[in-house]
Structure formats: structure tokens, C-alpha cells
Scaffold this active site. Structure first.
Site, PDB file in Angstrom:
ATOM      1  CD  GLU A 189      -6.836  12.042   3.591  1.00 52.93           C
ATOM      2  OE1 GLU A 189      -7.594  11.374   2.906  1.00 52.93           O
ATOM      3  OE2 GLU A 189      -5.902  11.553   4.274  1.00 52.93           O
ATOM      4  NE  ARG A 214      -4.458  11.499   8.787  1.00 51.99           N
ATOM      5  CZ  ARG A 214      -4.173  10.228   8.470  1.00 51.99           C
ATOM      6  NH1 ARG A 214      -4.702   9.237   9.169  1.00 51.99           N
ATOM      7  NH2 ARG A 214      -3.362   9.954   7.481  1.00 51.99           N
ATOM      8  CD  GLU A 221      -9.278  11.995   8.240  1.00 54.32           C
ATOM      9  OE1 GLU A 221      -8.316  11.257   8.049  1.00 54.32           O
ATOM     10  OE2 GLU A 221     -10.461  11.631   8.073  1.00 54.32           O
ATOM     11  CG  HIS A 261      -2.193  -0.739   0.985  1.00 50.70           C
ATOM     12  ND1 HIS A 261      -2.337  -1.635  -0.025  1.00 50.70           N
ATOM     13  CD2 HIS A 261      -3.389  -0.685   1.597  1.00 50.70           C
ATOM     14  CE1 HIS A 261      -3.566  -2.117  -0.009  1.00 50.70           C
ATOM     15  NE2 HIS A 261      -4.231  -1.555   0.956  1.00 50.70           N
TER      16      HIS A 261
HETATM   17  C1  LIG Z   1      -5.631   4.235   1.268  1.00 46.48           C
HETATM   18  C2  LIG Z   1      -4.440   4.350   2.166  1.00 46.48           C
HETATM   19  C3  LIG Z   1      -4.557   5.002   3.373  1.00 46.48           C
HETATM   20  C4  LIG Z   1      -3.462   5.122   4.225  1.00 46.48           C
HETATM   21  N1  LIG Z   1      -3.630   5.742   5.421  1.00 46.48           N
HETATM   22  C5  LIG Z   1      -2.581   5.867   6.260  1.00 46.48           C
HETATM   23  C6  LIG Z   1      -2.732   6.479   7.528  1.00 46.48           C
HETATM   24  O1  LIG Z   1      -3.825   6.864   7.919  1.00 46.48           O
HETATM   25  N2  LIG Z   1      -1.635   6.611   8.319  1.00 46.48           N
HETATM   26  C7  LIG Z   1      -0.408   6.140   7.924  1.00 46.48           C
HETATM   27  O2  LIG Z   1       0.551   6.288   8.670  1.00 46.48           O
HETATM   28  N3  LIG Z   1      -0.249   5.538   6.745  1.00 46.48           N
HETATM   29  C8  LIG Z   1      -1.299   5.391   5.908  1.00 46.48           C
HETATM   30  N4  LIG Z   1      -1.122   4.768   4.708  1.00 46.48           N
HETATM   31  C9  LIG Z   1       0.224   4.295   4.356  1.00 46.48           C
HETATM   32  C10 LIG Z   1       0.492   2.901   4.927  1.00 46.48           C
HETATM   33  O3  LIG Z   1       0.439   2.909   6.328  1.00 46.48           O
HETATM   34  C11 LIG Z   1       1.889   2.458   4.542  1.00 46.48           C
HETATM   35  O4  LIG Z   1       2.047   2.541   3.171  1.00 46.48           O
HETATM   36  C12 LIG Z   1       2.226   1.032   5.019  1.00 46.48           C
HETATM   37  O5  LIG Z   1       3.613   0.829   4.878  1.00 46.48           O
HETATM   38  C13 LIG Z   1       1.487  -0.001   4.202  1.00 46.48           C
HETATM   39  O6  LIG Z   1       1.584  -1.266   4.787  1.00 46.48           O
HETATM   40  P1  LIG Z   1       1.755  -2.536   3.834  1.00 46.48           P
HETATM   41  O7  LIG Z   1       1.504  -3.755   4.629  1.00 46.48           O
HETATM   42  O8  LIG Z   1       0.979  -2.370   2.594  1.00 46.48           O
HETATM   43  O9  LIG Z   1       3.314  -2.407   3.553  1.00 46.48           O
HETATM   44  P2  LIG Z   1       4.104  -2.479   2.159  1.00 46.48           P
HETATM   45  O10 LIG Z   1       3.681  -1.324   1.312  1.00 46.48           O
HETATM   46  O11 LIG Z   1       4.029  -3.821   1.572  1.00 46.48           O
HETATM   47  O12 LIG Z   1       5.586  -2.220   2.668  1.00 46.48           O
HETATM   48  C14 LIG Z   1       5.977  -0.948   3.102  1.00 46.48           C
HETATM   49  C15 LIG Z   1       7.461  -0.933   3.477  1.00 46.48           C
HETATM   50  O13 LIG Z   1       7.632  -1.738   4.617  1.00 46.48           O
HETATM   51  C16 LIG Z   1       8.583  -2.740   4.372  1.00 46.48           C
HETATM   52  N5  LIG Z   1       8.172  -3.904   5.142  1.00 46.48           N
HETATM   53  C17 LIG Z   1       6.977  -4.525   5.127  1.00 46.48           C
HETATM   54  N6  LIG Z   1       7.001  -5.560   6.010  1.00 46.48           N
HETATM   55  C18 LIG Z   1       8.216  -5.564   6.589  1.00 46.48           C
HETATM   56  C19 LIG Z   1       8.859  -6.368   7.549  1.00 46.48           C
HETATM   57  N7  LIG Z   1       8.268  -7.408   8.107  1.00 46.48           N
HETATM   58  N8  LIG Z   1      10.129  -6.080   7.900  1.00 46.48           N
HETATM   59  C20 LIG Z   1      10.759  -5.038   7.346  1.00 46.48           C
HETATM   60  N9  LIG Z   1      10.218  -4.245   6.411  1.00 46.48           N
HETATM   61  C21 LIG Z   1       8.962  -4.495   6.047  1.00 46.48           C
HETATM   62  C22 LIG Z   1       8.567  -2.951   2.871  1.00 46.48           C
HETATM   63  O14 LIG Z   1       9.760  -3.488   2.398  1.00 46.48           O
HETATM   64  C23 LIG Z   1       8.365  -1.529   2.408  1.00 46.48           C
HETATM   65  O15 LIG Z   1       9.600  -0.870   2.445  1.00 46.48           O
HETATM   66  C24 LIG Z   1      -2.210   4.595   3.844  1.00 46.48           C
HETATM   67  C25 LIG Z   1      -2.085   3.924   2.624  1.00 46.48           C
HETATM   68  C26 LIG Z   1      -3.185   3.802   1.793  1.00 46.48           C
HETATM   69  C27 LIG Z   1      -3.049   3.099   0.487  1.00 46.48           C
END
Ligand SMILES: Cc1cc2nc3c(=O)[nH]c(=O)nc-3n(C[C@H](O)[C@H](O)[C@H](O)COP(=O)(O)OP(=O)(O)OC[C@H]3O[C@@H](n4cnc5c(N)ncnc54)[C@H](O)[C@@H]3O)c2cc1C
Length: 667
Positions: free
Chosen positions: A530, A532, A358, A125
Site C-alpha cells: 500500500e 499513500r 492510494e 487494532h
Molecule cells: C485494518 C487496519 C487498517 C488501518 N488503517 C490505518 C490507516 O489508514 N491509517 C493509520 O494511521 N492507521 C491505520 N491503522 C492503525 C490504527 O490507526 C492504529 O493501530 C490505532 O492505534 C488503532 O486504534 P485503537 O482504538 O484500536 O487503539 P489501540 O490499538 O487499542 O491502542 C493503540 C495505542 O494507543 C494507546 N491508547 C489508546 N487509547 C488511549 C488513550 N485514551 N490515552 C492514551 N493512550 C491511548 C494504547 O495504549 C496503545 O498504545 C489501521 C489498523 C488496522 C487494523
């Protein structure tokens, strides 16, 4: 890069891929299909995206090179990596899903011996290219390590802590905590994010202490990372020269580099601190104009002494009855009479009153959707009680007219952005409050778009402007099926009394910039702004003596600015591929840097989102990447950027957990 041997139409690598038949190629910024944009993922179960679109190593169609001599038992397949917004899309990359944490150090040894690199991946994400870059070719020696499939265990660690593997979802984590009467003060809005992904980028929600609120034990107002008590990382053991699982307590100095690491490490498990759950009431309103909500603080223009001391009017706060209505009217009148933002309905006033806000400000509109959460132990009479998260169905299942107009915009009708903003505002207003006045007063086109049938649908689930329930039901409110937008993201660190000053400066400049583009016939923004507000990462929240704040967290306090206790988070959302978006984002970013230059407030980037803009691309400006961003985490002295880079290098000297983008950034 082109991969003619792939099975057409079978690559469904994650929700964002549904309906896609493209196999590879550059990031499809302007070529997003309507279905991609709108997700359609509701119809796709997790199992579907795990299985469809994968090609096993034995498949005749598998691309070369196959990773040589992997540790026995590694479950391996190929998959296109596509992030949620669709902006990062790669060739098919080799992917595995370890069943146990112990498999990961073995994979790291293998990667080091064979010249490959490992990339942890959760739900993909993240907007920023922290996992892999757009267009990564299949010849790249990259093995994606998907944690979300098996590394999902959650268990009791102690009465106030939880042990969670990093592939578990935030939703599962909060559900587990709620089952034990525990909760977090704030967290990211979506539930479908892995714990590991959220920690890697310093995920946050929105909360500071309200007036008179004392931080309860186990709660914090900063990042989720700052709640970590203990973590397990995959690190090189210098004694054996092999990678191993190593546990770091929060009082151990090196842990501070692993709490937010941008993907430059691999965490398999963490123990998190939580506190007794505090039920929340969430009130939505769309009746305060941006000119008032984001007004300059009283005092000389631009020099504001800060509001932050307002007592609020009770508007929308009381029992939702006459008091609330009168409060609203009086607030409006008083706000108007006092003028200049001294009125009682500024964002800072709501922060003071409830601590949790928010604002979602749709482009080219005047009345933001303001949500306020207040700690409310018992259900108020007027509130609707909820027992599940995701209580804004109109923003998760996009209403048909919004979907249609969004489709028109991304296929070229960029000038419809103002209409789109109005439509989103009206949908939110009707669905939340049932108030049709604005709709009736709007033009023919909007009235046609929001037909009787659509209105009936919007109102079918009941009004959602005043909800009450366990904290998790109100802290998680976004599903991945929401409109697929891209976003820039910044945290402005400041003192609480300057919060309204920060917000007002930003709002005024954003409005002006948008208008200047519009005057030239350009519409670079078609989503919302947005806003916050959070506290900073005070290590006391985790309850471990000797703990330090996460070194790379945007919320790490500055030693030289102890009065900066607040962060204002700013995001501007738009469809990927919108013409002029990057140019607009660059102008905004350069202005943010000039305005919040460290004197009265300071800027840090939000790792998961867009930053370092050139006129054409995010994550690209050499000055931001090479100087401004590192300096933002060095400023003030003390442990920071350089220590984090050194610690992460020391524990992974072979840079097995890294990619070219991070190699360039983290130095
Ligand atoms: C619609 C939407 C709303 C969002 N709202 C918010 C919000 O309100 N607040 C906020 O803070 N963020 C928000 N985000 C961002 C989101 O929190 C981050 O993008 C988060 O990293 C996504 O988690 P994921 O599991 O998809 O991780 P990924 O996108 O798969 O990975 C993100 C990063 O983490 C690393 N990673 C993942 N797992 C591990 C692990 N086990 N060890 C080491 N590294 C790891 C990956 O290599 C990569 O560098 C939002 C994103 C979207 C799409």
C-alpha cells in the site's frame, strides 16, 4: 501462563477471538484459524465482545491476583487481550472501563501505590506491542483501561472545533463533524478506531495539496494529532504527589509530547480543529501497469529530477465518458512512447492532479488498484452518489473463493501466493469496473474460482469505480472484517519533486526482492503493498499561535530540511505466520534505511505497524530500537525525541502509563 481454570470456549475478547477456544499461550502466529483470519466479526456486535469472555472479580474462576483495593465503583473484569491481527495474545488480564475521566487519575494513584501499571486500550487494532506484549502473563500487574465503553462523548466546542473523549470512534467523530458541515482532509481508513488510539500513534490518511490547491482554514495535510487544539491528560501533580486531570493548550510547549505518545500517557479528551467539509470524488482504476505508475522519473536513472509537474491526461478524471477512455488510451500510448516514466500516468502525476492517492498493489501482479480522491463540490454526472462510508463491500466481506484460498494459504499452501494475488486483483477489477476481459484471459483455475455465481454476487451492488459524496463517506473505507493481515510501515520524508523517485526506488527493489525469494521457492508476501502520500505536520493547521508539531510524529518536519514537505507511506501486508516474512521485512527495512539515509530522503517508522525487524521477529532489532529510531526523531536538531521522553517522564515519573517495551524504547 497456562490457565486451566478458564472456561473453555468462552473467551471472546474482541472480534479477533470469535471462534477461538485457545485460552492462553504464545502468539498464535502460525496457528490462526480460518475463522480468526477472516474475522467473522460482522456477526458479533460490540456488546457481545464486551460481555462474553469476561470474568468478574467475584467469579469462582477468576485468576489471582485480584487487584487489591481498587477505587470504589471500578467496573472490573478479566479478558484476554488479543489484537486485531491475532499476533498479540495474552493471558486473561484485569480490565476496567471507567465511566468518567475523573476515575482515571484515581486509578493511576491506586496503580502507583500498589505497583501496578495502567494500559489504555481502544479497539486493539495496533500491530505493534504498544499496549501489551504477546504472551503477557496473568501474573503481570497490568490493568487494562478500556476507553471505548464509556468515554465516548462528542460535543460542539466552537463553530470550527469539536470536543471528543478519547474512546469515541473515528467514525462517530467524522459523523458528528459532517452533521455540522465540517470535515477533515484525511484520516485513517477504518472508522472503528478510537480517537485516543489514533492520536497515540499519529494516525494519518492520504493527502497533499493538489496543484493550485490552497489549504483551507482548519484543514491540514498531516496527522490527525496535528489537528488537536487542546488536550486533557492524566499527569502527576508535583504539589500533591497525586495524579490529576490537566488540560494543555496547543500553545503550551509540553502539549507537543502528548500529541503522539505511543501509549506512554493517558488522554481522556481532546479538542480538534476541523474545516468546512469538502465533498470528494473517488475514482478507482486498475489499468495502469506498476511499471508505469511507479516508473523511474525522467532523467538519468536513479537520479530523477522528479516528475510532480505533469499535467495529467484526464484519464479517468473527466466525466468518465469518451474523454476518460481516450485519455486512458492516449496516456498509455504516450507513456509507452516517452518511456522511462516521463509519461503522464505516474503516481506523482496523480498526486499533482488530485493531491490524494492510494495504490494497492497485490503481490505478484502488474496492475495496482489506484484510488484518487479529488475535491469536487458538485456531483459529476458519471459518479455514483454515496451517503455512507465503507463502499467497497468486496474488500470488507471477503468473497468466498478468496476466503477459501486464504484459508489454504495459512494452513500451509504458501506457494499459492501468486494465485492469491491474481485472484484479489481480478475480484477488485470485476467488482469495481465490471470489466471481465482479464478474467476471460486468465487460466482455468481462476475462471473456476470466480464462477458465474460469484461474479453475480460481486456485481450485485453496482460498480464502485467512481463515487462522490461528503468527505467522510470516502475517507473511511475499511471495516475490521477485511482480511486479517500483518503489516510493516514506514514514512519516507522527502521533497515533493522527489516523490516519484522514492516510489520508483521502492517498487523496483520490492519487485526484485520478491522475485529473488520466489526463485528460491519462497513466498514471504501474500498481501498487497500500500502506498499513500501525505504532507507533514505544519502546526498552522490547528490554528493556534505558538503551536509546535507533535514531537514523536513521523510527520514532524525536520528543521534542517525545510524542503522536505511530503511523506510517502509504504506498507507491505501478509498473513501472520507466513514463512520468511520477517526475513523479507528485515531485508526490505535495511534497504530502506540505506536508500533513504537522510541525504535525499529520510525514514521514520509508522508506530502502529511492524518495524525493527530481525530475521525472526518485528520490534526486536536492538540497533533499530536503541539508535536508528530515536535518531530518526532527533535528526535535524531542535525539539524532538529527547524532549518528548523527558516531558512524558516528568508528567508520569512513576511510569504508571508504560510497559517494558516502551521502557526500553523511550529513553
Ligand atoms: C485494518 C487496519 C487498517 C488501518 N488503517 C490505518 C490507516 O489508514 N491509517 C493509520 O494511521 N492507521 C491505520 N491503522 C492503525 C490504527 O490507526 C492504529 O493501530 C490505532 O492505534 C488503532 O486504534 P485503537 O482504538 O484500536 O487503539 P489501540 O490499538 O487499542 O491502542 C493503540 C495505542 O494507543 C494507546 N491508547 C489508546 N487509547 C488511549 C488513550 N485514551 N490515552 C492514551 N493512550 C491511548 C494504547 O495504549 C496503545 O498504545 C489501521 C489498523 C488496522 C487494523
Amino acid at each position: 501462563m497456562t490457565t486451566g481454570h478458564h472456561r473453555q470456549g468462552e473467551v471472546v475478547a474482541g472480534t479477533a477471538d470469535e471462534g477461538t477456544t485457545r485460552m492462553s499461550g504464545p502468539a498464535p502466529t502460525s496457528g490462526l484459524s480460518r475463522r480468526q483470519l477472516l474475522g467473522g466479526s460482522a456477526a458479533l456486535g460490540a456488546a457481545a465482545w464486551l460481555l462474553r469472555g469476561t470474568i468478574g472479580p467475584d467469579s469462582a474462576q477468576a485468576a489471582t491476583p485480584v487487584p487489591p483495593a481498587l477505587p470504589a465503583g471500578t467496573e472490573l473484569y478479566q479478558r484476554v487481550f488479543q489484537n486485531w491481527s491475532g499476533e498479540i495474545r495474552t493471558d486473561q488480564l484485569w480490565t476496567c472501563a471507567p465511566r468518567t475521566p475523573e476515575e482515571v487519575p484515581a486509578l493511576a494513584d491506586w496503580a502507583h501505590a500498589n505497583g501496578w501499571r495502567l494500559r489504555a486500550t481502544g479497539y486493539r487494532h495496533t500491530w505493534a506491542p504498544l499496549t501489551v506484549a504477546a504472551g503477557t502473563p496473568e501474573s503481570a500487574r497490568i490493568l487494562l483501561v478500556d476507553t471505548s465503553r464509556y468515554l465516548t462523548a462528542i460535543s460542539v466546542d466552537s463553530p470550527t472545533t469539536v470536543r471528543v473523549q478519547t474512546g469515541a470512534t473515528m467514525e462517530a467523530l467524522l459523523t458528528h463533524l459532517a452533521g455540522r458541515g465540517l470535515g477533515l482532509t484525511a484520516c485513517p481508513a477504518p472508522g472503528e478506531l478510537t480517537v485516543g488510539g489514533v492520536l497515540a500513534i499519529g494516525g494519518h490518511g492520504t493527502a497533499v495539496p493538489a496543484a493550485g490547491e490552497v489549504r483551507p482554514e482548519g484543514h491540514g495535510y498531516g496527522s490527525v494529532s496535528n489537528q488537536v487544539v487542546r488536550l486533557t491528560a492524566v499527569v502527576l501533580d508535583p504539589a500533591t504527589g497525586r495524579y490529576t486531570l490537566r488540560s494543555f493548550g496547543r500553545s503550551e510547549a509540553d502539549s507537543a509530547a502528548f500529541l503522539v505518545h505511543l501509549g506512554r500517557a493517558f488522554l481522556t479528551e481532546v479538542v480538534l480543529r476541523a474545516g468546512a467539509d469538502r465533498p470528494l470524488r473517488c475514482v478507482s482504476r486498475l489499468d495502469i501497469p506498476a511499471s508505469e505508475l511507479f516508473a523511474r522519473p525522467s532523467g538519468a536513472p536513479g537520479s530523477g529530477t522528479g516528475t510532480g509537474t505533469g499535467t495529467g491526461t484526464g484519464a479517468g478524471t473527466g466525466d468518465g465518458g469518451l474523454g476518460g477512455v481516450l485519455g486512458g488510451v492516449l496516456g498509455g500510448v504516450l507513456g509507452g512512447v516517452l518511456g522511462g516514466g516521463g509519461g503522464p500516468r505516474t503516481l506523482a502525476d496523480f498526486v499533482e492532479r488530485d493531491g490524494r492517492v492510494e495504490a494497492i498493489w497485490f503481490a505478484y501482479t502488474e496492475y495496482p488498484w489506484l484510488k484518487t480522491w479529488s475535491v469536487t463540490p458538485n456531483k459529476p454526472l458519471a459518479s455514483l452518489s454515496v451517503d455512507h462510508p465503507y463502499n467497497y463491500p468486496f474488500s470488507d466481506s471477503i468473497p468466498e473463493p478468496v476466503a477459501r484460498l486464504a484459508g489454504d494459504i495459512i494452513t500451509g499452501a504458501w506457494g499459492s501466493a501468486p494465485l492469491f494475488g491474481q485472484l484479489q486483483y481480478l475480484v477488485a477489477k470485476v467488482a469495481l469496473t465490471g470489466d471481465l476481459t482479464d478474467l476471460l484471459l486468465s487460466g482455468d483455475l481462476l475462471r473456476q474460482l470466480l464462477s458465474g455465481e460469484v461474479l453475480t454476487h460481486l456485481l450485485a451492488g453496482g460498480l464502485r469505480s467512481d463515487l462522490w459524496g461528503p468527505s467522510r463517506t470516502l475517507l473511511q473505507y475499511i471495516r475490521p472484517t477485511t482480511l486479517r493481515v500483518t503489516a510493516n510501515g514506514y514514512a519516507i520524508l522527502t521533497k515533493r519533486a522527489d516523490l516519484q523517485w522514492v516510489v520508483s526506488e521502492f517498487a523496483a527493489y520490492y519487485r526484485e526482492l520478491l522475485a529473488s525469494y520466489q526463485a528460491r521457492g519462497e513466498f514471504p508476501v501474500n498481501g498487497a503493498v500500500e502506498i499513500r502520500v501525505t504532507g507533514l505536520d505544519d502546526p498552522a493547521s490547528c490554528g493556534v499561535p505558538g503551536a509546535r508539531p507533535p514531537l514523536l510524529s513521523a510527520l514532524r518536519p525536520r528543521a534542517d530540511r525545510p524542503e522536505w514537505d511530503t511523506a510517502v507511506w509504504l506498507d507491505v501486508l501478509a498473513f501472520p505466520g507466513t514463512p520468511g516474512l520477517e526475513r523479507f521485512a528485515r531485508e526490505l527495512e535495511q534497504w530502506l534505511l540505506r536508500t533513504f539515509d537522510g541525504t535525499r530522503a529520510g525514514l521514520r517508522v509508522e508506530w502502529s505497524k511492524g518495524w525493527a525487524y530481525t530475521a525472526d521477529a518485528a520490534w526486536s532489532d536492538p540497533d533499530l530500537l536503541g539508535r536508528v529510531i530515536p535518531d530518526s526523531l532527533r535528526a535535524g536538531g531542535g525539539p524532538g525525541w529527547d524532549e518528548a521522553v523527558a516531558v512524558l517522564d516528568r508528567h508520569d515519573p512513576h511510569r504508571v502509563f508504560g510497559n517494558p517495551f516502551l521502557d526500553g524504547l523511550l529513553k
